[in-house]
Design a protein around this motif. Structure first.
Motif, mmCIF file in Angstrom:
data_model
loop_
_atom_site.group_PDB
_atom_site.id
_atom_site.type_symbol
_atom_site.label_atom_id
_atom_site.label_comp_id
_atom_site.label_asym_id
_atom_site.label_seq_id
_atom_site.Cartn_x
_atom_site.Cartn_y
_atom_site.Cartn_z
ATOM 1 N N ARG B 38 0.817 -1.198 0.000
ATOM 2 C CA ARG B 38 0.000 0.000 0.000
ATOM 3 C C ARG B 38 0.858 1.258 0.000
ATOM 4 O O ARG B 38 0.592 2.194 -0.747
ATOM 5 C CB ARG B 38 -0.907 -0.005 1.225
ATOM 6 N N LEU B 41 2.114 1.963 -3.380
ATOM 7 C CA LEU B 41 1.024 2.375 -4.271
ATOM 8 C C LEU B 41 0.620 3.814 -4.009
ATOM 9 O O LEU B 41 0.376 4.581 -4.932
ATOM 10 C CB LEU B 41 -0.190 1.473 -4.042
ATOM 11 N N VAL B 42 0.560 4.174 -2.712
ATOM 12 C CA VAL B 42 0.145 5.531 -2.364
ATOM 13 C C VAL B 42 1.158 6.532 -2.910
ATOM 14 O O VAL B 42 0.797 7.543 -3.506
ATOM 15 C CB VAL B 42 -0.023 5.668 -0.832
ATOM 16 N N ARG B 44 3.121 6.112 -5.412
ATOM 17 C CA ARG B 44 3.030 6.131 -6.865
ATOM 18 C C ARG B 44 1.840 6.965 -7.319
ATOM 19 O O ARG B 44 1.920 7.754 -8.257
ATOM 20 C CB ARG B 44 2.889 4.700 -7.368
ATOM 21 N N ARG B 45 0.734 6.761 -6.624
ATOM 22 C CA ARG B 45 -0.468 7.512 -6.996
ATOM 23 C C ARG B 45 -0.299 8.999 -6.721
ATOM 24 O O ARG B 45 -0.779 9.852 -7.467
ATOM 25 C CB ARG B 45 -1.676 6.975 -6.227
ATOM 26 N N PRO B 228 -6.608 4.816 8.095
ATOM 27 C CA PRO B 228 -6.646 5.053 6.642
ATOM 28 C C PRO B 228 -8.054 5.283 6.106
ATOM 29 O O PRO B 228 -8.242 6.017 5.149
ATOM 30 C CB PRO B 228 -6.065 3.767 6.048
ATOM 31 N N SER B 232 -9.375 10.949 4.648
ATOM 32 C CA SER B 232 -9.869 12.156 3.980
ATOM 33 C C SER B 232 -10.181 13.234 5.010
ATOM 34 O O SER B 232 -9.769 14.378 4.867
ATOM 35 C CB SER B 232 -11.130 11.846 3.186
ATOM 36 N N ALA B 308 -4.524 10.040 -3.229
ATOM 37 C CA ALA B 308 -3.614 8.907 -3.340
ATOM 38 C C ALA B 308 -4.038 7.781 -2.414
ATOM 39 O O ALA B 308 -3.919 6.601 -2.744
ATOM 40 C CB ALA B 308 -2.195 9.340 -3.013
ATOM 41 N N ILE B 309 -4.577 8.150 -1.251
ATOM 42 C CA ILE B 309 -4.969 7.125 -0.288
ATOM 43 C C ILE B 309 -6.332 6.547 -0.635
ATOM 44 O O ILE B 309 -6.591 5.368 -0.449
ATOM 45 C CB ILE B 309 -4.973 7.720 1.140
ATOM 46 N N ASP B 310 -7.215 7.387 -1.166
ATOM 47 C CA ASP B 310 -8.571 6.931 -1.451
ATOM 48 C C ASP B 310 -8.627 6.287 -2.840
ATOM 49 O O ASP B 310 -8.508 6.969 -3.847
ATOM 50 C CB ASP B 310 -9.518 8.132 -1.393
ATOM 51 N N PRO B 311 -8.840 4.973 -2.889
ATOM 52 C CA PRO B 311 -8.810 4.306 -4.187
ATOM 53 C C PRO B 311 -9.979 4.687 -5.084
ATOM 54 O O PRO B 311 -9.932 4.475 -6.289
ATOM 55 C CB PRO B 311 -8.892 2.818 -3.824
ATOM 56 N N ASN B 312 -11.027 5.253 -4.505
ATOM 57 C CA ASN B 312 -12.185 5.580 -5.330
ATOM 58 C C ASN B 312 -12.065 6.941 -5.997
ATOM 59 O O ASN B 312 -12.891 7.290 -6.819
ATOM 60 C CB ASN B 312 -13.460 5.571 -4.483
ATOM 61 N N ARG B 317 -6.135 8.092 -10.373
ATOM 62 C CA ARG B 317 -6.203 7.228 -11.541
ATOM 63 C C ARG B 317 -6.267 8.024 -12.827
ATOM 64 O O ARG B 317 -6.292 7.454 -13.898
ATOM 65 C CB ARG B 317 -7.460 6.365 -11.450
#
Lengths: 703, 348
Positions: B38, B41-42, B44-45, B228, B232, B308-312, B317
């Protein structure tokens, strides 16, 4: 009831044409990625007194099309085509004009009865409102009296009193009845029921369908019933329309479609339903993949990517609905329908599903296998308290009241019962590994009461859980890889081991290794449930506790998950404790079954024994409530309808807990009844591996 | 039933960063490279979000300007230019001068040194405190919850300025960092209550139960699952706190601790400049401008972190989606190029 019936007009003979005629209906919505073509050219009609079933997976456009009929779509929806109600065009009418028809001549029953009723008005007032809103020159008192009659008609006991109750005081089934009462209040010509039973327990589902049938008989209305479960409508609908990707792919008489489906999709849907009347265990047919995105559909048959019979020609043009079997009523949209006619194969052949081989351990006699979980006289009571500052105890909820069972290695025990019977509490007690209120639980021979910190950890490793709701059971903010890694990190696996195990696990449940870096939101419900299962498997447990693992999924997806569970069990020699309210699923997957009622097990034993020859009246009633996806059998079945709802576990009935709803009890002569009232029955053996807790067990054919 | 519209259908195949599709998972030699955790990924995002990166660069630049400017600025903040009182910005005094002849540029840079740290630290301290206290109280419930909420309520009803005024003699002459701590200590309570409420609902989620049943320790559940999922809220709270802290610091300086003359902070500069905002605007404009730039940058970084933390969220993206759309478009064009034969057949 006769009084109520006189309030509904007989259908005038001049109105014999179709009540509703939908032609060339298209609906599209704007979305981020383009216009979503939710409905793409739909034609159907419903006559008075006819029941049309619309079947399809989530997202096939079945709800959208009926919302279009009701004029309830959001502003931004673009609708074209024609919707004629009694030869009057509904499309293009203003909201005011529609409101005069809506609720009066067309009414709707929604899926969730809780949100369909206003919580701040009494149920009686809400029915009266429906009556008065449509210009009946009725006094308040008259409307109220009529509301009581309607409630009585839909089978709410003691209607005069219950009319004064608020929706939250009603159980789910009673709420749905109240909604149906509102729907028929104005003697409509058409009732649209959108998944009316999906949110309900099976026993209640049977009752609600029965009420809908009554409603139809008294009003003479046409009914459109929307569902994703072909089993539900088998005995209820006259005609069927199967929808896929916004179009009808097969229509026809119920009997013809169930007996001779001519579209692979229908065949798959039928094959995906676990059957209660299955003699031997047949593999279920999962329809792999997902419905296509309705933005920019590629040319060709939309089902082609998931179809086992696909040929190149399928991808060229979308096949139209055409007559099959020489019957004008049965139509299917498949270019290979003729081959299906010629061969009439069953779903498992077409979808090439193979039966799972039995595990080696299953061949060992049950007595010789080690006990994985044993629960003995488990008790859990919750205090009922009142008061905000000084809490005083006003009662006790007897959630679990003396439950005993055991599970041996490589075996599946199904725990079934209505919601509120204590299934989930039993699970939580087993999973909690805490001190118990009464009784004891032993996991792999270790009593939970005598656990040290170390042994508790080890047991956590051997016992894993899969939850009901695949949306809620995965942390939305964790990539799948981390989700799967978590149990292994907790139990001190090395980094290399975790990294190599994750792709293994994903592979095991049929996902790809590169899925590890996606978030749960990117997966469908079925895939998420597979991830949940993979997480449970991470530590190579011996026992998996499954809490309604498939009840939140569409039937076609459910089949895939059940097959996976079957396969894993055979491959990894797992033992399952499978909690469910759907007995057909349990019949399919379980070796033994325990039926729970109000915190007690009323019948337990081997699946074939219990399902084939149920001794307890409650088990018989549960079995009889399960629909069979076969219209002929379904219509000839005599259904046991349990009266009333589950009594409150805070105040369970004296003596036999089931006597308040028991039909055997009701049929007993007075002198024998006393025993049921005074004496609580204990589990008594019937046959090799079957026990039932009933004073007067008698066999009864329920299938 | 709701209509589910599968907008991710096209993303399904396009969205495999790192090109791992070519790696055969099981027999790959170094399996450690396969999984992106995670944290990675964070990051990277976050790095994909251009606005957030710009925000980050702005903050770094502000720091650099604040600490490096004494090397090249013509005036130091302690020097007074007796020939120029209240002159407007010019070549020798870039931001003008104050009424006693101080160079505004030197003052603003000196103020920035303090205020940047004050803002960021206070934001961090108060939000972390509220997350820890709120989540702990909410997760454990019972007497832990009661004790902590009692403390929170107590701190809420006590006027914090009063306490600071009483305490101030004790801290007189000590480092100004103490008062960063004090500022942080008095600004977390309301958020802590919100966090506690959210924790109550989060801890009943099945994924939290699942973690508990697999034997995960409570504090790890809080760190891995609960915090996490409220990120937000916490990030927004932290960014708001950053701006508020810079302003609140002036009030405290009034009580005689913290930043004391001749030392300055953005807060004290803004406070003294407000009176003459109409007549000598440079006294007010330059410090407030820097405050605004700083707070904006923090906000943008916060938004980036949240996305970055919120995948939605679409933010993380966005590029992917653009890429996916392009790929999709390309594929379609190609299909069309291959299809004319077919289309021609149909047309005829």
């Amino acid at each position: 009831m006769t009084a109520a019936q006189t309030m509904f007009d007989e259908q005038a003979p001049s109105e014999n044409g179709p009540v509703l005629r939908v032609s060339d209906l298209t609906v599209s919505f704007p979305s981020e990625s383009g216009r979503v073509q939710a409905v793409r050219g739909l034609n159907y009609e419903v006559s008075a007194g006819e029941v049309l079933g619309i079947v399809g997976e989530s997202g096939s456009g079945k709800s959208v099309s009926s919302l279009a009929v009701m004029g309830l779509l959001p502003q931004q929806a673009r609708i074209s085509g024609s919707i004629k109600f009694r030869d009057r065009e509904l499309l293009g009418l203003s909201d005011d004009q529609l409101s005069k028809i809506r609720g009066k001549r067309i009414s709707m029953v929604f899926q969730d009865p809780l949100s369909a009723l206003t919580p701040v008005y009494t149920v009686g007032d809400q029915i009266a409102e429906a009556l008065r809103a449509h210009g009946h020159s009725m006094s308040k008192q008259q409307a109220h009296n009529r509301a009581v009659e309607l409630l009585d008609l839909v089978g709410i006991p003691n209607a005069a009193n219950r009319a004064k109750a608020f929706p939250h005081e009603f159980s789910g089934g009673m709420r749905q009845r109240a909604v149906i009462a509102i729907a028929i209040a104005n003697d409509p010509d058409l009732i649209i029921a959108d998944e009316p039973t999906t949110a309900l327990d099976v026993t209640v589902q049977a009752q609600v369908l029965e009420v809908l049938k009554t409603a139809q008989e008294v009003t003479g209305a046409g009914i459109v019933i929307i569902t994703h479960d072909l089993g539900v409508v088998a005995g209820f609908a006259d005609r069927l329309m199967v929808m896929y990707a916004g179009k009808a792919v097969e229509t026809g008489q119920v009997d013809e479609i169930y007996a001779h489906p001519r579209m692979p999709y229908t065949l798959g849907l039928l094959g995906s339903i676990p059957r209660l009347d299955a003699e031997e265990r047949q593999p279920l047919v999962p329809i792999e993949g997902q419905p296509p995105s309705l933005v920019d559909l590629p040319p060709g048959c939309p089902f082609a990517p998931r179809c086992p019979m696909v040929v190149d020609a399928c991808r060229e043009a979308e096949p139209p609905l055409s007559d099959v079997d020489g019957s004008e009523q049965h139509r299917a949209a498949c270019i290979r329908a003729n081959e299906l006619i010629a061969e009439d194969p069953d779903a498992a052949e077409v979808f090439e599903v193979e039966a799972v081989e039995e595990a080696a351990i299953a061949k060992v006699p049950r007595e010789q296998r080690p006990i994985v979980l044993s629960v003995n006289e488990l008790v859990k009571h919750f205090p009922l308290t009142k008061g905000a500052v000084f809490k005083r105890r006003v009662g006790t909820v007897h959630a679990v009241d003396g439950v005993s069972f055991d599970i041996r290695a490589g075996e599946t025990l199904g725990l079934v019962g209505e919601s509120g019977c204590g299934k989930t509490t039993t699970l939580m007690e087993i999973l909690g590994l805490d001190t118990l209120m009464g009784g004891d639980i032993a996991i792999l021979g270790n009593l939970t009461t005598s656990l040290t910190k170390q042994s508790r950890r080890e047991i956590r490793r051997d016992m894993q859980v899969v939850f009901q709701d695949p949306m809620a059971s995965l942390d939305p903010r964790m990539p799948i890889g981390d989700v799967l890694a978590e149990p292994m990190q907790v139990h001190g696996y090395s980094k290399q081991k975790i990294a190599s195990r994750i792709p293994e696990l994903l592979d095991l449940v049929g996902l790809r290794a590169e899925h590890a870096e996606r978030y749960p939101a990117e997966f469908s419900g079925g895939q998420r449930q597979r991830i949940g299962i993979a997480r449970a498997l991470a530590l190579e447990p011996k026992l998996i506790v499954l809490d309604e693992p498939v009840s939140a999924l569409d039937v076609s997806i459910q089949a895939g998950v059940i097959n996976l569970l079957d396969e894993l069990k055979a491959k990894l020699e797992l033992a399952y404790l499978f909690v469910a309210h759907d007995l057909s699923v349990v019949r399919h997957i379980a070796d033994r079954v325990a039926v729970m009622y109000l915190g007690k097990i009323v019948e337990i034993g081997e699946v074939d024994g219990v399902f084939g020859d149920a001794k307890h009246p409650y088990t018989q009633a549960l079995l009889s409530a399960i629909p069979i996806p076969d219209p002929v059998a379904e219509r000839s079945r005599e259904r046991i309808i349990l009266t009333g709802d589950l009594p409150s576990p805070a105040n369970p009935p004296r003596g036999c807990r089931f006597h308040t709803r028991c039909f055997t009890f009701a049929a007993l002569p007075e002198d024998k009844r006393q025993r049921c009232l005074d004496e609580e029955p204990v589990l008594a053996a019937h046959g090799d591996d079957q026990q039932a807790a009933c004073h007067f067990p008698r066999a009864r054919a329920v299938l | 039933m709701t209509v589910t519209i599968d907008s991710d259908g096209s993303g399904e195949h396009a969205n495999t960063p790192g090109g791992s599709a070519s790696v055969s998972p099981v027999d790959a030699g170094a399996p450690g490279d396969l999984r992106t955790s995670r944290a990675k990924l964070v990051v990277r995002r976050f790095a994909r979000n251009r606005n957030a990166l710009i925000g980050l660069v702005v903050i770094v630049l502000l720091y650099a300007a604040a600490f490096l400017s004494p090397l090249f600025a013509p005036w130091s903040y302690t020097e007074l230019d007796y020939d120029n009182f209240l002159v407007s910005p010019s070549g020798s005094h870039w931001f003008g001068t104050s009424k006693v002849g101080e160079d505004m540029f030197a003052l603003v840079m000196r103020g920035l040194q303090k205020s940047l740290t004050i803002g960021l630290l206070v934001g961090l301290i108060s939000t972390s405190l509220s997350a820890i206290v709120g989540a702990t109280a909410g997760y454990f419930g019972g007497w832990v919850d009661r004790a902590m909420m009692w403390l929170v309520d107590l701190l809420l009803v006590l006027p914090s300025f009063l306490i600071l005024a009483i305490l101030s003699p004790a801290f007189k002459g000590k480092t100004w960092l103490i008062f960063v701590l004090l500022l942080g200590l008095f600004s977390w309570m309301i958020t802590a209550r919100i966090v506690r409420g959210m924790t109550f609902t989060l801890r009943e989620r099945e994924y939290v139960k699942a973690a508990r049943f697999m034997g995960q320790a409570p504090w790890r559940i809080i760190v891995k699952h609960i915090v996490p999922n409220m990120a937000s809220l916490l990030i927004i709270d932290a960014t708001v706190n950053v701006g508020a802290a810079v302003i609140a610091e002036t009030g405290l300086s009034y009580f005689g601790f913290g930043v004391q003359p001749p030392d300055v902070s953005l807060g004290t500069l803004i406070a003294s400049g407000t009176e003459s905002a109409q007549t000598f605007p440079w006294l007010f404009l330059f410090p407030s401008m820097f405050l605004v730039v700083f707070v904006l940058a923090v906000n943008v970084v916060g938004d980036g972190l949240r996305d970055a933390i919120d995948p939605n969220s679409a933010g993380g993206r966005r590029k992917d989606r653009r890429k996916a759309r392009k790929e999709y478009q390309d594929a379609k064009d190609k299909a069309r190029a291959n299809a004319p034969a077919l289309a021609g057949k149909e047309a005829s």
